[in-house]
Enzyme design. Structure first.
Site, PDB file in Angstrom:
ATOM      1  N   LYS A 200       0.863  -1.179   0.000  1.00 10.65           N
ATOM      2  CA  LYS A 200       0.000   0.000   0.000  1.00 10.65           C
ATOM      3  C   LYS A 200       0.901   1.231   0.000  1.00 10.65           C
ATOM      4  O   LYS A 200       1.713   1.421   0.910  1.00 10.65           O
ATOM      5  CB  LYS A 200      -0.905  -0.005   1.227  1.00 10.65           C
ATOM      6  CG  LYS A 200      -1.833   1.198   1.279  1.00 10.65           C
ATOM      7  CD  LYS A 200      -2.778   1.110   2.462  1.00 10.65           C
ATOM      8  CE  LYS A 200      -3.706   2.302   2.521  1.00 10.65           C
ATOM      9  NZ  LYS A 200      -4.603   2.227   3.695  1.00 10.65           N
ATOM     10  N   LYS A 253      -2.171  -1.468  -3.745  1.00 13.46           N
ATOM     11  CA  LYS A 253      -3.025  -0.281  -3.687  1.00 13.46           C
ATOM     12  C   LYS A 253      -2.164   0.952  -3.785  1.00 13.46           C
ATOM     13  O   LYS A 253      -1.202   1.043  -3.019  1.00 13.46           O
ATOM     14  CB  LYS A 253      -3.816  -0.291  -2.370  1.00 13.46           C
ATOM     15  CG  LYS A 253      -4.742   0.914  -2.199  1.00 13.46           C
ATOM     16  CD  LYS A 253      -5.452   0.863  -0.855  1.00 13.46           C
ATOM     17  CE  LYS A 253      -6.412   2.046  -0.739  1.00 13.46           C
ATOM     18  NZ  LYS A 253      -7.099   2.104   0.539  1.00 13.46           N
TER      19      LYS A 253
HETATM   20 ZN   LIG Z   1      -5.538   3.469   8.080  1.00 10.12          ZN
END
Ligand SMILES: [Zn+2]
Length: 328
Positions: A200, A253
């Site tokens: 992420k 992501k």
């Molecule tokens: Zn968070």
């Protein structure tokens, strides 16, 4: 073999031939819809920067999920908007919080819908960071990694008990997958799936989400725990670590600006892979379409297809309902 014997255009001549040689397919089976759940009743508040997406109370969320299930979307992932926040994000594990209440209502009625609970504290902390803060060795405030882990595990257990099939830690703390797996297994919930937000990135594309989930950090940013957009080798190490700790599915992501990472993870690990087509990626297409600059449907479907082509099995996307409708 070369021209004129080889003529690649032959196979592009009509739609039937194109269908026969098409390499990548997009199906409702690939989609998971992110949804925002709040308190109250009859609430369906559109999010300004995400036209077509809403903050919903449990009753309207249930309606939305009925529709998604009927369209063949196999899963939804829930984000909660609590009424109160504190420094520790204790609301994340509150049994009467919006997410557990929604999970119980959805589980009762929609037996076949896969219910994912995002696990993080940033929607529940008054400072908007993903865990409780502590002073680092340099005296600066930072998220306390090891104090965050049991809080995440506690929230995951509450979501599992409320009916989540899947818990998805999105905090990027070190060791969170092992903490969740351990807590679930010790309480007889070895059945619960962990989808880790393994790679992420600290991305500007999350902007509209922060409005949607009310989770913008009150100071600083998340670069101390989310990944540097410049790094891809590091993503391989993050994915390897999460798999070793027990992740069943790993996620990249955002999706579109990181398709190379999606591709590399799939090539290297060959495990179930999700990619999150984030709010900014959605908002850009919506905004351009509203200005008449892009054909929204065409571009949205092309973007989703590109995420599949890069190697993602599962796409978390705000286009889920519209895409499923088109694919029906
Ligand atoms: Zn968070």
């Amino acid at each position: 073999m070369s021209y004129p014997t080889h003529r690649p255009r032959r196979l592009r001549r009509n739609e039937t031939l194109r269908r026969l040689v098409r390499e990548t397919r997009l199906s409702p089976d690939n989609l998971v819809a992110p949804l925002f759940v709040c308190g109250g009743e009859g609430v369906r508040r559109e999010i300004a920067a995400m036209p077509g997406c809403h903050q919903m109370s449990v009753d309207t969320l249930l309606e939305e999920c009925r529709e998604l299930a009927a369209l063949g979307v196999p899963g939804v992932i829930l984000f909660g908007l609590p009424e109160k926040k504190d420094a520790e994000g204790s609301g994340a594990a509150a049994e009467d919080g919006p997410v557990p209440r929604a999970l119980r209502a959805l589980r009762r009625e929609l037996k076949d819908l896969s219910l994912w609970a995002d696990v993080c504290l940033c929607e529940y902390t008054d400072h908007g960071h993903c865990g409780p803060l502590g002073k680092g060795p340099d005296g600066r405030l930072d998220v306390d990694n090891d104090r965050t882990l049991p809080l995440l595990a506690k929230a995951a257990l509450v979501y599992a008990a409320a009916g989540a099939d899947v818990v998805a830690p999105s905090d990027m703390m070190d060791g969170r997958v092992a903490a969740l797996r351990g807590a679930l297994d010790q309480t007889g919930r070895a059945d619960v799936v962990i989808v880790s937000y393994a790679a992420k990135y600290a991305s500007g594309f999350y902007g509209p989400f922060r409005e949607a989930a009310g989770s913008a950090p009150a100071f600083g940013d998340r670069r101390g725990y989310q990944m540097d957009p410049a790094n891809a080798d590091e993503a391989m190490r993050e994915v390897a670590a999460d798999l070793q700790e027990g992740a069943d599915i790993v996620m990249v992501k955002p999706a579109l600006a990181y398709l190379d990472v999606v591709y590399r993870v799939k090539e290297r690990f060959q495990v179930p892979l999700a990619a999150y087509n984030v709010s900014g990626e959605y908002a850009m297409i919506k905004a351009a379409a509203r200005n008449g600059w892009l054909d929204e449907t065409r571009v949205a479907m092309e973007a989703l297809l590109s995420i599949r082509r890069a190697g993602a099995d599962i796409i978390l996307t705000y286009f889920a309902k519209e895409a499923a409708r088109l694919l029906a």
